[in-house]
Design a protein around this motif. Structure first.
Motif, PDB file in Angstrom:
ATOM      1  N   UNK A  28       0.827  -1.207   0.000  1.00 48.50           N
ATOM      2  CA  UNK A  28       0.000   0.000   0.000  1.00 48.50           C
ATOM      3  C   UNK A  28       0.863   1.261   0.000  1.00 48.50           C
ATOM      4  N   UNK A  29       1.913   1.258   0.815  1.00 46.67           N
ATOM      5  CA  UNK A  29       2.798   2.420   0.876  1.00 46.67           C
ATOM      6  C   UNK A  29       3.537   2.615  -0.446  1.00 46.67           C
ATOM      7  N   UNK A  30       3.993   1.523  -1.064  1.00 47.47           N
ATOM      8  CA  UNK A  30       4.710   1.635  -2.335  1.00 47.47           C
ATOM      9  C   UNK A  30       3.795   2.134  -3.453  1.00 47.47           C
ATOM     10  N   UNK A  31       2.577   1.607  -3.506  1.00 47.23           N
ATOM     11  CA  UNK A  31       1.624   2.065  -4.521  1.00 47.23           C
ATOM     12  C   UNK A  31       1.304   3.548  -4.320  1.00 47.23           C
ATOM     13  N   UNK A  32       1.137   3.946  -3.062  1.00 44.36           N
ATOM     14  CA  UNK A  32       0.900   5.357  -2.764  1.00 44.36           C
ATOM     15  C   UNK A  32       2.080   6.212  -3.191  1.00 44.36           C
ATOM     16  N   UNK A  33       3.283   5.707  -2.917  1.00 40.75           N
ATOM     17  CA  UNK A  33       4.505   6.429  -3.268  1.00 40.75           C
ATOM     18  C   UNK A  33       4.617   6.628  -4.771  1.00 40.75           C
ATOM     19  N   UNK A  34       4.407   5.552  -5.530  1.00 39.78           N
ATOM     20  CA  UNK A  34       4.507   5.633  -6.985  1.00 39.78           C
ATOM     21  C   UNK A  34       3.433   6.547  -7.569  1.00 39.78           C
ATOM     22  N   UNK A  35       2.203   6.434  -7.059  1.00 39.20           N
ATOM     23  CA  UNK A  35       1.119   7.292  -7.547  1.00 39.20           C
ATOM     24  C   UNK A  35       1.407   8.763  -7.252  1.00 39.20           C
ATOM     25  N   UNK A  36       1.948   9.024  -6.075  1.00 43.39           N
ATOM     26  CA  UNK A  36       2.275  10.407  -5.694  1.00 43.39           C
ATOM     27  C   UNK A  36       3.389  10.969  -6.569  1.00 43.39           C
ATOM     28  N   UNK A  37       4.444  10.167  -6.779  1.00 41.10           N
ATOM     29  CA  UNK A  37       5.539  10.627  -7.631  1.00 41.10           C
ATOM     30  C   UNK A  37       5.067  10.892  -9.056  1.00 41.10           C
ATOM     31  N   UNK A  38       4.271   9.988  -9.603  1.00 39.20           N
ATOM     32  CA  UNK A  38       3.801  10.146 -10.979  1.00 39.20           C
ATOM     33  C   UNK A  38       2.898  11.373 -11.120  1.00 39.20           C
ATOM     34  N   UNK A  39       1.980  11.556 -10.175  1.00 38.50           N
ATOM     35  CA  UNK A  39       1.071  12.691 -10.241  1.00 38.50           C
ATOM     36  C   UNK A  39       1.789  14.022 -10.135  1.00 38.50           C
ATOM     37  N   UNK A 276      -1.190  13.532   7.590  1.00 34.81           N
ATOM     38  CA  UNK A 276      -0.438  14.733   7.234  1.00 34.81           C
ATOM     39  C   UNK A 276       0.871  14.439   6.515  1.00 34.81           C
ATOM     40  N   UNK A 277       1.291  13.157   6.502  1.00 34.37           N
ATOM     41  CA  UNK A 277       2.562  12.832   5.854  1.00 34.37           C
ATOM     42  C   UNK A 277       2.395  12.186   4.486  1.00 34.37           C
ATOM     43  N   UNK A 278       1.281  11.491   4.254  1.00 29.89           N
ATOM     44  CA  UNK A 278       1.124  10.725   3.018  1.00 29.89           C
ATOM     45  C   UNK A 278      -0.088  11.167   2.199  1.00 29.89           C
ATOM     46  N   UNK A 279      -1.212  11.439   2.863  1.00 30.75           N
ATOM     47  CA  UNK A 279      -2.452  11.753   2.132  1.00 30.75           C
ATOM     48  C   UNK A 279      -2.373  13.058   1.333  1.00 30.75           C
ATOM     49  N   UNK A 280      -1.912  14.187   1.901  1.00 31.09           N
ATOM     50  CA  UNK A 280      -1.892  15.429   1.105  1.00 31.09           C
ATOM     51  C   UNK A 280      -1.024  15.353  -0.151  1.00 31.09           C
ATOM     52  N   UNK A 281       0.214  14.822  -0.094  1.00 30.47           N
ATOM     53  CA  UNK A 281       0.995  14.714  -1.344  1.00 30.47           C
ATOM     54  C   UNK A 281       0.334  13.839  -2.391  1.00 30.47           C
ATOM     55  N   UNK A 282      -0.485  12.857  -1.951  1.00 29.60           N
ATOM     56  CA  UNK A 282      -1.188  11.993  -2.898  1.00 29.60           C
ATOM     57  C   UNK A 282      -2.381  12.701  -3.522  1.00 29.60           C
ATOM     58  N   UNK A 283      -3.120  13.467  -2.717  1.00 30.51           N
ATOM     59  CA  UNK A 283      -4.358  14.079  -3.202  1.00 30.51           C
ATOM     60  C   UNK A 283      -4.143  15.385  -3.950  1.00 30.51           C
ATOM     61  N   UNK A 284      -3.072  16.115  -3.619  1.00 34.11           N
ATOM     62  CA  UNK A 284      -2.842  17.404  -4.285  1.00 34.11           C
ATOM     63  C   UNK A 284      -2.797  17.295  -5.809  1.00 34.11           C
ATOM     64  N   UNK A 285      -2.064  16.335  -6.400  1.00 31.94           N
ATOM     65  CA  UNK A 285      -2.071  16.220  -7.871  1.00 31.94           C
ATOM     66  C   UNK A 285      -3.451  15.915  -8.437  1.00 31.94           C
ATOM     67  N   UNK A 286      -4.245  15.117  -7.715  1.00 33.21           N
ATOM     68  CA  UNK A 286      -5.594  14.797  -8.190  1.00 33.21           C
ATOM     69  C   UNK A 286      -6.466  16.037  -8.238  1.00 33.21           C
TER      70      UNK A 286
END
Length: 311
Positions: A28-39, A276-286
């Motif tokens: 889950x963390x790796x998928x989140x990481x990759x999605x965040x980096x790509x976005x 505050x550490x993982x969700x905002x960087x993931x959602x901001x690109x979306x």
């Protein structure tokens, strides 16, 4: 750090010690990481290559995306290592570096979100004065102030934390190094540290949230005066998700840094840290790319140019 003679390394905490759950958390963390980096990389690439997006709004958005990529890179790779492997060790120097970068990136992101809200306020509520108020020089100056003040802020709290003596348990009850769990481990008097963390958190969070709230109140009051319902709906659909992410970001930081230091940390503290550490960087690109017509059109233009040049 010279005082930390009895503790030479720290042990980070997993969500679970069961191997199947550890593997699931890693995935889950790796998928989140990759999605965040790509976005975020998509936003950086598009706003750099497309000249129509060389505006203050996208200048700050590009900086925010770079910040988010750095932010999540400080946390997730190390977390995946402790989830997947048997070793949960992090050196004192590595822990200090992680604390410094986490505080710096959180503080700077709050300032960027405040600046971006102010930028939208000026663009919507004072459109005639916008080119003069938010010119390129002002944008660069605001960015430099945010970054340099973040360095000073982070250096102060990191230095204060690692001047303490750590001579009790070395088990950090978090999946990354942070100030609150480290204060639990210290055998020094941490009252002054707790007071400084609390006061600085209140000033930073309340100040940022006040700027953001003020900006959006003026934006909404202006948008409601638009004659066309379609324009109102478009503005609300863009602003509301941003407000929700900012609210989750600020409230989760407040839950960690503005509460009294607990010597009985729970799994809820670790879950709160995710917000505050993982969700905002993931959602901001979306929020800023998938819901942004200009960015989607710029992606199409860049794709067409690349395809044509390839032929």
């Amino acid at each position: 750090m010279l005082n930390s003679t009895m503790v030479t390394e720290f042990l980070l905490t997993r969500f679970s010690d069961v191997w199947e759950r550890r593997a699931l958390h890693t995935m889950l963390f790796l998928l989140t990481y990759l999605a965040t980096l790509m976005g975020n990389l998509l936003i950086v690439t598009v706003t750099t290559l497309d000249h129509s997006l060389h505006t203050p709004m996208y200048f700050f958005l590009r900086n925010l995306s770079v910040l988010d990529m750095c932010y999540i890179s400080v946390i997730i790779p190390k977390a995946c290592v402790i989830f997947l492997l048997d070793s949960r060790v992090i050196s004192i120097a590595g822990c200090a570096a992680q604390v410094f970068f986490v505080i710096f990136l959180v503080y700077t992101e709050l300032l960027f979100l405040s600046i971006m809200a102010h930028d939208r306020y000026v663009a919507i509520c004072q459109p005639l004065q916008y080119p003069m108020i938010m010119n390129y020089q002002v944008c660069v100056q605001m960015t430099l102030v945010a970054v340099l003040s973040g360095v000073v802020y982070s250096r102060f709290h990191t230095g204060n934390t690692f001047q303490l003596s750590f001579c009790q348990s070395n088990m950090v009850h978090q999946f990354c190094c942070d100030i609150s769990p480290l204060l639990n481990l210290s055998c020094s008097d941490t009252l002054s540290n707790e007071i400084s963390v609390f006061i600085s958190a209140v000033v930073t969070l309340v100040g940022s949230f006040a700027i953001i709230t003020r900006s959006y109140v003026h934006i909404f009051s202006t948008v409601l005066k638009f004659p066309m319902r379609r324009e109102q709906g478009k503005a609300f659909s863009t602003c509301v998700p941003h407000i929700l992410v900012v609210t989750a970001f600020v409230s989760s930081i407040a839950a960690i840094y503005m509460k009294p230091t607990s010597h009985s940390p729970t799994i809820h503290d670790m879950i709160t840290s995710v917000f505050y550490s993982i969700v905002p960087p993931l959602l901001n690109p979306m929020i800023y790319s998938l819901r942004n017509k200009q960015i989607k059109e710029a992606v199409r233009r860049i794709t067409r140019r690349k395809l044509c040049s390839g032929k």
